[in-house]
Enzyme design. Structure first.
Site, PDB file in Angstrom:
ATOM      1  N   LYS A  91       5.452   4.601  -3.624  1.00 16.44           N
ATOM      2  CA  LYS A  91       4.514   3.668  -4.226  1.00 16.44           C
ATOM      3  C   LYS A  91       4.333   4.056  -5.688  1.00 16.44           C
ATOM      4  CE  LYS A  91      -0.153   1.868  -3.977  1.00 16.44           C
ATOM      5  NZ  LYS A  91      -1.389   1.754  -3.201  1.00 16.44           N
ATOM      6  N   LYS A 148       7.277   0.095  -2.967  1.00 15.83           N
ATOM      7  CA  LYS A 148       6.303  -0.821  -3.554  1.00 15.83           C
ATOM      8  C   LYS A 148       6.157  -0.534  -5.040  1.00 15.83           C
ATOM      9  CE  LYS A 148       1.404  -1.712  -3.384  1.00 15.83           C
ATOM     10  NZ  LYS A 148       0.133  -1.283  -2.898  1.00 15.83           N
TER      11      LYS A 148
HETATM   12  C1  PBG Z   1      -4.531   0.408  -2.347  1.00 15.72           C
HETATM   13  C2  PBG Z   1      -3.513  -0.652  -2.497  1.00 15.72           C
HETATM   14  C3  PBG Z   1      -3.093  -1.313  -3.664  1.00 15.72           C
HETATM   15  C4  PBG Z   1      -2.207  -2.300  -3.267  1.00 15.72           C
HETATM   16  C5  PBG Z   1      -2.079  -2.197  -1.889  1.00 15.72           C
HETATM   17  N1  PBG Z   1      -2.877  -1.153  -1.429  1.00 15.72           N
HETATM   18  C6  PBG Z   1      -3.531  -1.200  -5.065  1.00 15.72           C
HETATM   19  C7  PBG Z   1      -3.386   0.031  -5.840  1.00 15.72           C
HETATM   20  O1  PBG Z   1      -2.757   0.995  -5.450  1.00 15.72           O
HETATM   21  O2  PBG Z   1      -3.973   0.015  -6.921  1.00 15.72           O
HETATM   22  C8  PBG Z   1      -1.545  -3.287  -4.175  1.00 15.72           C
HETATM   23  C9  PBG Z   1      -1.015  -4.502  -3.530  1.00 15.72           C
HETATM   24  C10 PBG Z   1      -0.681  -5.614  -4.452  1.00 15.72           C
HETATM   25  O3  PBG Z   1      -0.705  -5.481  -5.685  1.00 15.72           O
HETATM   26  O4  PBG Z   1      -0.385  -6.690  -3.929  1.00 15.72           O
HETATM   27  N2  PBG Z   1      -4.177   1.678  -2.717  1.00 15.72           N
END
Ligand code: PBG
Length: 330
Positions: free
Chosen positions: A201, A254
């Protein structure tokens, strides 16, 4: 004897582009709504459907509207949802994230009541529930405390499992959280419940609209201390390997579109199912351009979802899921 001037390979390639039936016959990648996961934002209240301005077509919805949502998804052939919660109140330790009657726990029960076959994926993170908006606990000096956060993340996972979630998806990126969650799930008797780890991520600007939706923008600083540097791809393989060692059942990359090379690398590095998250900013860009008439939305969405699958993702988490399912059935 005649001399061939066109290489055989080239001639064959052209013949397979003839009719629609021929193209379908040799198509390497297909989109199937059964491989989509549709994210849902759930909020307190009744009869609430509050549009998210930076994500046209998406809304924060209240628990009482989820049964209708489940029916619509089923009619479209979408069989999985990923839940995010907007709590009543936020605090330093993200209490509602692991409360028995927390908003996502309520939503999970409502969805499983409405449609027991719908796969409910519970996102595990503290950022929607903390007043500082970080994904873990903070030290008095404002630094994220990795190890102390694990216990709360594990509690959140168990409470979602108790509520009936079918798959636990930790998105916090703390080190060791997959193992900690696995241990806690096992101890609570959820031995067969799988984990889909947000393994690679990235610290991405593509999450901007999500943070509006979940009201989870960090109050200070950023997430670069725990999310990955967009410049790194070998590191993604180390994160994936660590999560697999801690018994992740599905690994995720992601965002998706700016990281197709990472999806491919992860695909080649593991035999586990690979998920890719087509995130909020990717969705917002398409919606904005389509609204201007600058892009053909249908064509763009099907092309990008296909490219994510072609890169190697088995599962695509996408806000486009409903529209894509509709287009695919036409
Ligand atoms: C929480 C989380 C996030 C997303 C999914 N779970 C945001 C982040 O890490 O700031 C983002 C999903 C999206 O942008 O569609 N940690």
């Amino acid at each position: 004897m005649t001399t061939r001037t066109i290489p055989t390979e080239f001639a064959r390639t052209r013949r397979t582009r003839g009719s629609a039936a021929m193209r379908a016959l040799v198509r390497e990648t297909r989109l199937d709504p059964a491989q989509f996961i549709y994210p849902l934002f759930v909020t307190h209240g009744r009869g609430v459907r509050e549009p998210i301005s930076s994500m046209p077509g998406q809304a924060r919805i209240s628990v009482d509207l989820l049964a209708a949502e489940a029916r619509e998804l089923r009619s479209l052939g979408i069989r999985a949802v990923l839940l995010f919660g907007i709590p009543e109140a936020k605090d330093a330790v993200g209490s509602e994230g692991y409360a028995v009657d927390g908003i996502v726990q309520q939503a999970t029960r409502a969805l499983k009541d409405a449609d027991p076959e719908l796969l409910v994926v519970g996102d595990v993170c503290l950022c929607e529930y903390t007043d500082h908006g970080h994904c873990g606990l903070l030290t008095p000096r404002g630094e994220v405390e990795n190890d102390a956060s694990l216990e709360l993340l594990a509690r959140a996972a168990v409470s979602l499992a108790d509520a009936g979630a079918d798959l636990i998806a930790p998105s916090d990126m703390m080190d060791g959280r997959v193992g900690a969650i696995r241990q806690a799930l096992d101890d609570a008797g959820h031995l067969a419940l799988p984990i889909m780890a947000y393994s690679a991520k990235y610290a991405s600007a593509f999450y901007g609209p999500f943070r509006e939706a979940a009201d989870s923008t960090p109050a200070f600083g950023d997430r670069r201390g725990y999310q990955m540097d967009p410049a790194n791809s070998r590191e993604a393989l180390r994160e994936v390997a660590a999560d697999i060692a801690e018994q992740a059942d599905i690994v995720m990359v992601k965002p998706a579109l700016a990281y197709l090379d990472v999806i491919r690398a992860v695909r080649e590095a593991t035999t586990l199912p690979v998920a890719a998250y087509n995130v909020s900013g990717e969705y917002a860009m398409v919606k904005a351009a389509a609204a201007q008439g600058w892009l053909d939305e249908r064509a763009i969405v099907l092309e990008t979802l296909t490219s994510i699958r072609r890169a190697g993702a088995d599962i695509v988490i996408t806000y486009h899921a409903k529209e894509a399912a509709r287009w695919l059935s036409e």
